[in-house]
Design an enzyme around this catalytic site. Structure first.
Site, PDB file in Angstrom:
ATOM      1  N   HIS A  49       1.124  -1.496   0.021  1.00 26.95           N
ATOM      2  CA  HIS A  49       0.039  -0.031  -0.300  1.00 26.95           C
ATOM      3  C   HIS A  49       0.944   1.055  -0.001  1.00 26.95           C
ATOM      4  CE1 HIS A  49      -3.397  -2.632   0.441  1.00 26.95           C
ATOM      5  NE2 HIS A  49      -4.370  -1.311   0.229  1.00 26.95           N
ATOM      6  N   LYS A  69      -9.362  -8.234   7.727  1.00 24.45           N
ATOM      7  CA  LYS A  69     -10.949  -8.228   8.805  1.00 24.45           C
ATOM      8  C   LYS A  69     -10.344  -7.475   9.970  1.00 24.45           C
ATOM      9  CE  LYS A  69      -6.924 -10.447  11.727  1.00 24.45           C
ATOM     10  NZ  LYS A  69      -5.902  -9.926  12.801  1.00 24.45           N
TER      11      LYS A  69
HETATM   12  S1  SF4 Z   1      -6.085 -16.213  13.870  1.00 20.06           S
HETATM   13 FE1  SF4 Z   1      -4.189 -14.888  15.009  1.00 20.06          FE
HETATM   14  S2  SF4 Z   1      -2.283 -15.746  14.340  1.00 20.06           S
HETATM   15 FE2  SF4 Z   1      -4.117 -15.651  12.779  1.00 20.06          FE
HETATM   16  S3  SF4 Z   1      -4.622 -13.204  11.753  1.00 20.06           S
HETATM   17 FE3  SF4 Z   1      -5.361 -13.795  13.723  1.00 20.06          FE
HETATM   18  S4  SF4 Z   1      -4.877 -12.501  15.271  1.00 20.06           S
HETATM   19 FE4  SF4 Z   1      -2.578 -13.484  13.678  1.00 20.06          FE
END
Ligand code: SF4
Lengths: 186, 279
Positions: free
Chosen positions: A37, A102
Site C-alpha cells: 500500500h 478483517k
Molecule cells: S488467527 Fe491469530 S495469528 Fe492468525 S491472523 Fe488472527 S490474530 Fe493473527
C-alpha cells in the site's frame, strides 16, 4: 442473504450487498498489505501507474505462507485491515471497489466507502488454510522483493466472505454485537 | 550431568516450529468444540464450525492453520545438571531458521523496528530462559501472531484500583480490540511484579493449557469472572456478534511493590499455538 459476485465489480451490483450478508467472490483479486500500500501510494505521488487496473478491483489484505511444490498458494487468511486505513480512501477514490480483510475500519475509510459506493468484506481471520482452498491461481505481479507482502494476482473461485461495511456505511462490527445483545437481554 | 548438543536442540526446535503451526494443541481444539456447543447465536455457531473445518484442511494439506505463522517465542527450562555442548541461543535460532524455511512457514520478522526490512528466516527467536534444578531441558515454541499481539496492553494501576480496576482494564482492552484479534481470543493476564515482569507473566499465562484454572482459588475465581463478563460483551466470533468472544482467561500473579499494581493483558487468538519437547 448470499450473493455471488464476480470481479471486476460495479457500484450498481454492490448496492444489493448489506452488512451481514454472505458473498461468494470469484474472479481476480489483488493482494496488498502494509508495504505494498505504501509503495502504491508512492507510485501515485510520482505520477506513475499502479501495478494493476484499479477500476472495479478487489484488494485482499493478505500475506500468504510460501506454497509447497504442487500448490498454488500456502495458507492465505486476512490480515488486520486497520493498518491500511491511511491508504484506502485514496485507492477507493481512484476506483477500488472491494476491500477484503478483517477488523475495524476508521471513519475516513467509511466515508470513502459511502462516497464511492464500495464495500468492505471480511474473510475469516485465522482460517488461512480454508481461505486458500478458493485460490486457483496466484502470480506475483509487483515488488517481488517484498516477499509475502508482494502484490499478487489471485484467481479465486467462491471465496467465502461476509459484508462488514456496505455501500451505505452500515457496519456489521457495530450492528452484529448490538443485535445479539438485544436478543439475549433478559 | 547430562550432555545435550546444539545439533539436538536445533533439530528439535525446527520440528516444534513446524508442528505448532500445523496442528493446534488438544486443549485449544477442545475449547473450540465446547464453545461451538455452547454458542446459541447462529452466525457465531457457523463461524466456529468454519474454524474447525479450517483445522481439518490444514491437517489434510499439511499447511499452516493461519498464514501469520508468528514470531517464534521460545521458552526454555534448563536444569542445572545439563551441559549444553554449543551455544544454546544460536542453536534455537538455527532451529527457527530451519523450521520456517523447510516448513514453508511465513517469514514475519522485520529486521529493524523502524527501518523495517525482513530477516528472511523468521529469526531471531524471542527466548526466555529459566534455570531450574535437575537434568532436563524443556523447550516450548509458541508462534505468536501479531493481529492479536497488537491488541495487547499494559497499565500501571494504583493499588486503590484493586480487583475492579483490573476487571475494568481487561474489559476495556477486549472491547477496544473488537474484531481485530480474530476472536474468539485466548487471554494471558499478568498481575503484579514490575513493568517488565508483568508483561512476561501475561505471555507465560498463554502457556497454560486452556481450561486449567489458576492453582490459587482466588485467582481461579477471577479468571472465571473475567471470562463470563467478556463473553457478555456480545463481540462474538470474528466480531460479528455472539457469545463466544473469548475461549479462556489465564492469570499469572506475583508479589509487587507496595505502591504498585501492574496489569498486562496479552491477547492471543483462536490459533493459540504451542509445542514442547523435553530432552
Ligand atoms: S488467527 Fe491469530 S495469528 Fe492468525 S491472523 Fe488472527 S490474530 Fe493473527
Amino acid at each position: 442473504m448470499e450473493h455471488i459476485i464476480k470481479t471486476p465489480v460495479t457500484t450498481e451490483e454492490l448496492k444489493a450487498l448489506k452488512a451481514g450478508d454472505s458473498v461468494l467472490l470469484s474472479g481476480i483479486v489483488y493482494t496488498a498489505r502494509d508495504q505494498a500500500h505504501k509503495q502504491m501510494c508512492e507510485c501515485l505521488d510520482r505520477g506513475e501507474a499502479l501495478p494493476f487496473d484499479i477500476e472495479g478491483s478487489a484488494i485482499y489484505y493478505v500475506g500468504p505462507t510460501p506454497e509447497k511444490e504442487g500448490m498454488v498458494i500456502g495458507s492465505a487468511g486476512p490480515t488486520t485491515s486497520g493498518r491500511m486505513d491511511a491508504y484506502s480512501p485514496r485507492l477507493l477514490d481512484l476506483g477500488n471497489k472491494v476491500m477484503i480483510g478483517k477488523g475495524k475500519r476508521n471513519d475516513a475509510v467509511k466515508d470513502a466507502i459511502i462516497r464511492n459506493g464500495a464495500v468492505y468484506l471480511a474473510a475469516i481471520g485465522g482460517a488461512g488454510a480454508l481461505m486458500a482452498s478458493s485460490v486457483k491461481n496466484a502470480e506475483v505481479i509487483a515488488w517481488p522483493e517484498l516477499g509475502c507482502e508482494a502484490v499478487r494476482r489471485l484467481e479465486v473461485e467462491n471465496l467465502p466472505l461476509t459484508v462488514v461495511i456496505d455501500s451505505t456505511g452500515q457496519d456489521l462490527y457495530e450492528t452484529g454485537p448490538a443485535e445479539y445483545l438485544k436478543k439475549t437481554a433478559r | 550431568m547430562k550432555i545435550i548438543t546444539a545439533d539436538q536442540i536445533r533439530a528439535n526446535v525446527k520440528k516444534l516450529c513446524i508442528e505448532a503451526n500445523l496442528k493446534l494443541p488438544e486443549d485449544v481444539v477442545r475449547a473450540l468444540t465446547a464453545a461451538k456447543e455452547a454458542e446459541d447465536w447462529p452466525v457465531a455457531k457457523d463461524i466456529l464450525g468454519l474454524l474447525e473445518e479450517n483445522l481439518k484442511v490444514a491437517a489434510e494439506k499439511e499447511i499452516p492453520i493461519c498464514q501469520d505463522t508468528g514470531a517464534a517465542c521460545v521458552f526454555v527450562e534448563l536444569g542445572n545438571d545439563v551441559h549444553i555442548d554449543g551455544d544454546l541461543e544460536q542453536a534455537i535460532n538455527d532451529g527457527v531458521h530451519d523450521g520456517y524455511i523447510e516448513g514453508y512457514l511465513r517469514k514475519s520478522i522485520a529486521a529493524d523496528p523502524l527501518r523495517r526490512g525482513n530477516t528472511e528466516d523468521n529469526t531471531p527467536a524471542f527466548i526466555t530462559t529459566h534455570i531450574t534444578t535437575g537434568d532436563k531441558l524443556k523447550i516450548t515454541v509458541l508462534p505468536k501472531g501479531c493481529g492479536s499481539e497488537n491488541m495487547s496492553a499494559l497499565r500501571m494501576l494504583k493499588p486503590a484500583d484493586g480487583v475492579q480496576g483490573v476487571v475494568d482494564f481487561v474489559l476495556e482492552t477486549v472491547s477496544s480490540a473488537g474484531s481485530n484479534p480474530c476472536p474468539p481470543t485466548v487471554l494471558g493476564i499478568g498481575i503484579g511484579g514490575t513493568f517488565d515482569k508483568v508483561a512476561y507473566l501475561s505471555k507465560k499465562a498463554l502457556l497454560r493449557p486452556l481450561g486449567e484454572p489458576n492453582p490459587d482459588p482466588y485467582y481461579a475465581e477471577l479468571e472465571a469472572r473475567l471470562l463470563k463478563e467478556i463473553n457478555e460483551l456480545g463481540i462474538g466470533p470474528q466480531g460479528f456478534g455472539g457469545r463466544t468472544t473469548c475461549l479462556s482467561v489465564a492469570i499469572e500473579q506475583m508479589p509487587t511493590h507496595v505502591a504498585g499494581l501492574p496489569v498486562a493483558v496479552n491477547v492471543s487468538c483462536h490459533v493459540t499455538r504451542r509445542a514442547s519437547v523435553e530432552l
